[in-house]
Write a protein that holds these residues in place. Structure first.
Motif, mmCIF file in Angstrom:
data_model
loop_
_atom_site.group_PDB
_atom_site.id
_atom_site.type_symbol
_atom_site.label_atom_id
_atom_site.label_comp_id
_atom_site.label_asym_id
_atom_site.label_seq_id
_atom_site.Cartn_x
_atom_site.Cartn_y
_atom_site.Cartn_z
ATOM 1 N N ASP A 3 0.707 -1.208 -0.290
ATOM 2 C CA ASP A 3 0.095 0.370 -0.065
ATOM 3 C C ASP A 3 0.226 1.370 0.069
ATOM 4 O O ASP A 3 1.808 1.283 0.046
ATOM 5 N N LYS A 4 0.388 2.444 -0.869
ATOM 6 C CA LYS A 4 1.770 3.622 -1.027
ATOM 7 C C LYS A 4 0.564 4.920 0.247
ATOM 8 O O LYS A 4 -0.118 4.625 0.424
ATOM 9 N N VAL A 5 2.263 5.235 1.000
ATOM 10 C CA VAL A 5 1.558 5.894 2.190
ATOM 11 C C VAL A 5 1.749 7.916 2.080
ATOM 12 O O VAL A 5 3.001 6.972 1.451
ATOM 13 N N TYR A 6 0.704 8.269 2.647
ATOM 14 C CA TYR A 6 1.921 9.967 2.410
ATOM 15 C C TYR A 6 1.970 10.235 3.648
ATOM 16 O O TYR A 6 0.727 10.108 4.222
ATOM 17 N N VAL A 7 2.554 10.635 3.891
ATOM 18 C CA VAL A 7 2.659 11.281 5.717
ATOM 19 C C VAL A 7 3.251 13.154 4.766
ATOM 20 O O VAL A 7 3.771 13.202 3.672
ATOM 21 N N LEU A 8 2.233 14.081 5.572
ATOM 22 C CA LEU A 8 1.548 15.468 5.542
ATOM 23 C C LEU A 8 2.011 16.150 6.428
ATOM 24 O O LEU A 8 1.592 16.094 7.978
ATOM 25 N N THR A 9 2.853 16.990 6.188
ATOM 26 C CA THR A 9 3.797 17.918 7.234
ATOM 27 C C THR A 9 3.573 19.135 6.575
ATOM 28 O O THR A 9 3.789 20.133 5.631
ATOM 29 N N PRO A 10 2.125 19.392 7.248
ATOM 30 C CA PRO A 10 2.269 21.460 7.141
ATOM 31 C C PRO A 10 2.814 22.046 8.302
ATOM 32 O O PRO A 10 2.967 21.460 9.172
ATOM 33 N N VAL A 11 3.555 22.707 7.462
ATOM 34 C CA VAL A 11 4.848 23.426 8.575
ATOM 35 C C VAL A 11 4.355 25.455 8.330
ATOM 36 O O VAL A 11 4.670 26.356 7.106
ATOM 37 N N TYR A 12 4.742 25.722 9.443
ATOM 38 C CA TYR A 12 4.805 27.460 9.266
ATOM 39 C C TYR A 12 6.142 27.819 10.514
ATOM 40 O O TYR A 12 5.888 26.888 11.468
#
Length: 316
Positions: A3-12
């Motif tokens: 399975d393909k997994v994405y890690v999402l990092t919103p950063v400021y």
């Protein structure tokens, strides 16, 4: 095929801790993984750090906002940018980390049952291991059971450290609800309404607590965790507890909630916090009235003489 997994990092402006978060993604043992970072118009060294990962082992995709967005809009943008080939995704805050086997163990549990929409784990909170209270001999929970356990303080997850199946994304509207400060917890509870929970009984993530976090700067000073709990009971109580029990619990908590707000207003000699909560309650068509306040005061007397039990659960 994995399975393909994405890690999402919103950063400021996350330069202080970002590299540790990035490295924890690079150390993952899961083979089919992509790291998607949404740089919210940062003005510190965030962009320089991200440039160091252009040819990293785990591919890093960077999307940069031209203008600064509110935090929740940036989180929602991260989910909106999720490619169609994703099977699973998780949000990783720029100041948090995860163990190298977080993705591997989460996916292996999640794929045991096609009805599992969310996978959680134990979390190192820095000063202690979070006590989740889930039964040790069980790893998969019906969503409504998970919802009931949450509302009765018998099963909790740390919302920034969960993995979602892509199909849990609503067909319309944003993934995260801007009407509540704890929008990540709200997303977990919404998912429970239609999907099962998988829980890994191991510490697979680390949550960093510091003075500049949202919890420290926005939630704690205004006691907004109190409103969040009212919101959760108001929105999900009937689904998790049934109509009668949920109304009973909501009434009990409302008395406790308004008493806490009155105390804060008296101690601070200001009604600023009370007004902030009143504004939010109005949006739920639950504005406090003079009758409510009279009920709160009489309830306090009954509690003190032992004629009525106090609210002793979170949030105190």
């Amino acid at each position: 095929m994995a399975d393909k997994v994405y890690v999402l990092t919103p950063v400021y402006n996350g330069a202080e801790f970002l590299r540790q978060a990035m490295d924890s993604v690079q150390s993952q043992t899961w083979p089919d993984l992509v790291h998607l970072v949404i740089d919210n118009a940062s003005t510190d060294g965030t962009a320089d750090i991200l440039s160091d990962y252009e040819d990293a082992r785990v591919p890093v995709i960077v999307v940069r906002n031209d203008t600064l967005l509110p935090q929740i809009d940036n989180w929602n943008k991260a989910v909106e940018e999720l490619p169609q080939d994703a099977d699973w995704f998780r949000i990783l805050c720029a100041d948090d980390t995860m163990t190298p086997d977080f993705i591997e163990k989460s996916v292996k549990l999640g794929t045991r049952d096609g009805s599992i929409g969310i996978v959680a784990c134990k979390v190192d909170m820095g000063i202690e291991i979070h006590h989740s209270d889930w039964p040790q001999d069980q790893s998969v929970f019906e969503g409504r059971e998970a919802l009931r356990r949450f509302l009765t303080h018998n099963g909790n997850v740390i919302a920034p450290h969960v993995m979602y199946r892509r199909e849990t994304i609503p067909a319309s509207g944003p993934f995260f609800d801007s009407s509540v400060i704890g929008f990540d917890t709200d997303a977990v509870l919404r998912t429970y309404c239609d999907w099962k929970l998988g829980f890994v009984h191991e510490v697979l993530a680390m949550n960093r607590l510091h003075e500049e976090s949202v919890s420290s700067t926005k939630i704690a000073p205004k006691r907004l965790h109190l409103f969040d709990w009212y919101h959760f009971l108001h929105r999900y109580g009937a689904a998790g507890l049934g109509p009668t029990e949920s109304q009973t619990m909501l009434k009990r908590f409302r008395r406790h909630y308004l008493w806490r707000l009155l105390r804060v207003s008296m101690q601070d000699k200001s009604v600023t916090v009370f007004r902030e909560h009143a504004r939010r309650l109005k949006a739920l068509d639950a504005s406090p009235t003079l009758t409510d306040l009279a009920d709160v005061l009489s309830n306090r007397i009954l509690e003190q003489v032992g004629a009525r039990p106090r609210w002793v659960s979170y949030p105190w």
